[in-house]
Design an enzyme around this catalytic site. Structure first.
Site, PDB file in Angstrom:
ATOM      1  N   ASP A  92      72.172   8.648  58.789  1.00 12.78           N
ATOM      2  CA  ASP A  92      72.441   7.856  57.590  1.00 12.78           C
ATOM      3  C   ASP A  92      72.908   6.480  58.053  1.00 12.78           C
ATOM      4  OD1 ASP A  92      75.006   8.091  58.490  1.00 12.78           O
ATOM      5  OD2 ASP A  92      75.777   9.075  56.700  1.00 12.78           O
ATOM      6  N   ASP A 278      70.453  17.168  52.173  1.00 10.83           N
ATOM      7  CA  ASP A 278      71.533  17.410  53.137  1.00 10.83           C
ATOM      8  C   ASP A 278      72.819  17.562  52.357  1.00 10.83           C
ATOM      9  OD1 ASP A 278      71.864  14.399  52.599  1.00 10.83           O
ATOM     10  OD2 ASP A 278      73.641  14.903  53.756  1.00 10.83           O
ATOM     11  N   CYS A 317      70.283  38.977  52.849  1.00 11.09           N
ATOM     12  CA  CYS A 317      70.160  37.887  53.835  1.00 11.09           C
ATOM     13  C   CYS A 317      69.856  38.414  55.240  1.00 11.09           C
ATOM     14  CB  CYS A 317      71.459  37.086  53.843  1.00 11.09           C
ATOM     15  SG  CYS A 317      71.457  35.727  55.014  1.00 11.09           S
ATOM     16  N   CYS A 319      70.578  36.624  58.100  1.00 10.06           N
ATOM     17  CA  CYS A 319      71.263  35.778  59.090  1.00 10.06           C
ATOM     18  C   CYS A 319      72.059  36.612  60.098  1.00 10.06           C
ATOM     19  CB  CYS A 319      72.172  34.765  58.393  1.00 10.06           C
ATOM     20  SG  CYS A 319      73.787  35.424  57.935  1.00 10.06           S
ATOM     21  N   CYS A 322      75.033  38.442  58.377  1.00 11.04           N
ATOM     22  CA  CYS A 322      74.689  39.541  57.464  1.00 11.04           C
ATOM     23  C   CYS A 322      74.018  40.718  58.173  1.00 11.04           C
ATOM     24  CB  CYS A 322      73.797  39.015  56.341  1.00 11.04           C
ATOM     25  SG  CYS A 322      74.679  37.903  55.235  1.00 11.04           S
ATOM     26  N   HIS A 348      75.884  31.821  57.720  1.00  8.52           N
ATOM     27  CA  HIS A 348      75.294  32.430  56.524  1.00  8.52           C
ATOM     28  C   HIS A 348      74.938  31.370  55.473  1.00  8.52           C
ATOM     29  CE1 HIS A 348      74.492  34.733  53.006  1.00  8.52           C
ATOM     30  NE2 HIS A 348      75.407  34.019  52.378  1.00  8.52           N
TER      31      HIS A 348
HETATM   32 ZN    ZN Z   1      73.654  35.844  55.706  1.00  7.69          ZN
END
Ligand code: ZN
Length: 385
Positions: A92, A278, A317, A319, A322, A348
């Protein structure tokens, strides 16, 4: 052919699926870009970012200018090499930070004088210096230095900011083009960069429209930033501004909605034609133990009722958090103030957004986006009540 190219691969209403090609690889859109403020997405390694599906990341000019300093980053090979992130990076312009974070500041026509939040020292950002700093950092996409008026700004303030942003854009471009022609020092690789302008105009639809048109008149840009939204205005105002811009911005260029990335905001913006996003919320919330879940909305897992909960944070999920540990364990880590809690919940939350953007993309491509987005938002909103 330019190193920067956007392929539009599918649409569903205003929603779009595309691929933004950069010198450091393609970005499939819609895409959420994790924020690496100081050249690090807080607590998360580059390998973990790849694993959770990030393709492009963002870093902050203001923060890196103050620490460790852009010249040191250049000396160490630029941001990609410094943080060992081989994929695309966007920096940025520091405009948002000097307008919103720094305490004492003075907006002048030549630039903005501000005080460092670290030691109170005084600094001046000008359109030219911001281009030089971003050149040294070496990101793929660099953003123009703009004036971002606060939420609730008057029409007169918004008009003045639009005009200043245009004058600064002209100066940014002149300096950017001059830097492109300079021969880099021996042993230094010439970064290939693209300058994105930023459309301002606050919540005033006609000002948004006029600003987008003026910016387009100035040149054929590789992509467009949309700034000054999600700064406290009402959501219907955000949506109206995006709907106006959808008709004004070229379809064959990516549109980056700056600072927006709460799950429902991201999906609402995708359905209004935005491609890149973002937001610091995934890691900031992660540090507080707050996670996004599809069936319960945003949940703080510090609560005592999770002490014996054997489910993953978000059962659907995939990830790292998880698939390996349960809510009871994460709740214990949060209560005990263990750093692993921040990391797991941040991972996550980041994955929640990269999956959401990725699913939106797949749904645009297979034609099921409108129904899916409507159902998703209904389910998520009901959960949050
Ligand atoms: Zn997750």
């Amino acid at each position: 052919m330019s190193a920067f190219r956007f392929e539009l691969q599918g649409t569903a209403g205003a929603a779009r699926a595309g691929t933004f090609h950069t010198p450091h690889g393609p970005v499939e859109t819609p895409a959420f870009m994790p924020v690496g403020t100081l050249g690090t997405v807080k607590g998360i390694t580059a390998a973990e970012l790849r694993d959770l599906g990030a393709s492009m990341i963002l870093a902050n000019t203001y923060h890196l200018y103050l620490r460790p300093g852009h010249e040191l980053v250049r000396e160490l090979g630029g941001l990609h090499e410094f943080m060992r992130w081989p994929g695309p990076i966007l920096t940025d312009s520091g405009g948002f930070q000097v307008f919103s974070l720094s305490g004492i500041r003075e907006i002048r026509d030549d630039g903005v004088e501000f005080q460092s939040h670290i030691d109170g020292s005084r600094h001046l950002f000008t359109p030219e210096s911001v281009m030089e700093i971003q050149r040294a950092l070496g990101a793929d996409v660099v953003m123009a230095f703009d004036e971002c008026p606060p939420g609730g700004a008057s029409r007169a303030q918004a008009e003045e900011a639009n005009e200043r942003t245009l004058r600064w854009l002209e100066r940014c471009r002149a300096r950017f083009e001059a830097l492109e022609l300079e021969t880099p020092a021996e042993g230094v690789e010439r970064p290939r960069q693209s300058l994105f302008p930023i459309v301002q105009g606050n919540v005033f639809e006609d000002l948004r429209q006029a600003h987008a048109r003026q910016i387009r008149t100035m040149g054929d840009w590789d992509g467009y930033g949309i700034g000054g939204l999600s700064v406290g205005e009402a959501k219907p105002d955000t949506y109206r501004a995006l709907e106006v811009l959808d008709g004004e911005l070229p379809r064959d260029r990516p549109r980056y909605l700056m600072g927006v990335g709460y799950p429902e905001d991201l999906l609402e913006a995708v359905s209004r034609g935005c491609d890149l996003f973002d937001c610091v919320a995934p890691t900031r919330n992660g540090r507080r133990g707050s996670a996004w879940t599809l069936d319960q909305g945003q949940v703080n897992f510090k609560a005592a009722r999770y002490a014996r909960d054997r489910l993953p944070l978000d059962p659907g999920c995939d990830c790292l958090a998880c698939t390996t540990v349960d809510r009871a364990y994460i709740r214990h880590l949060i209560v005990a103030d263990e750093r692993l809690a921040e990391r797991l919940v941040s991972i996550h939350n980041l994955r929640f957004l990269t999956r959401l953007a990725g699913t939106a993309r797949a749904r645009v491509l297979d034609g099921s986006f409108p129904e899916w987005a409507r159902d998703w938002l209904e389910r998520y909103r009901k959960a949050g009540v």
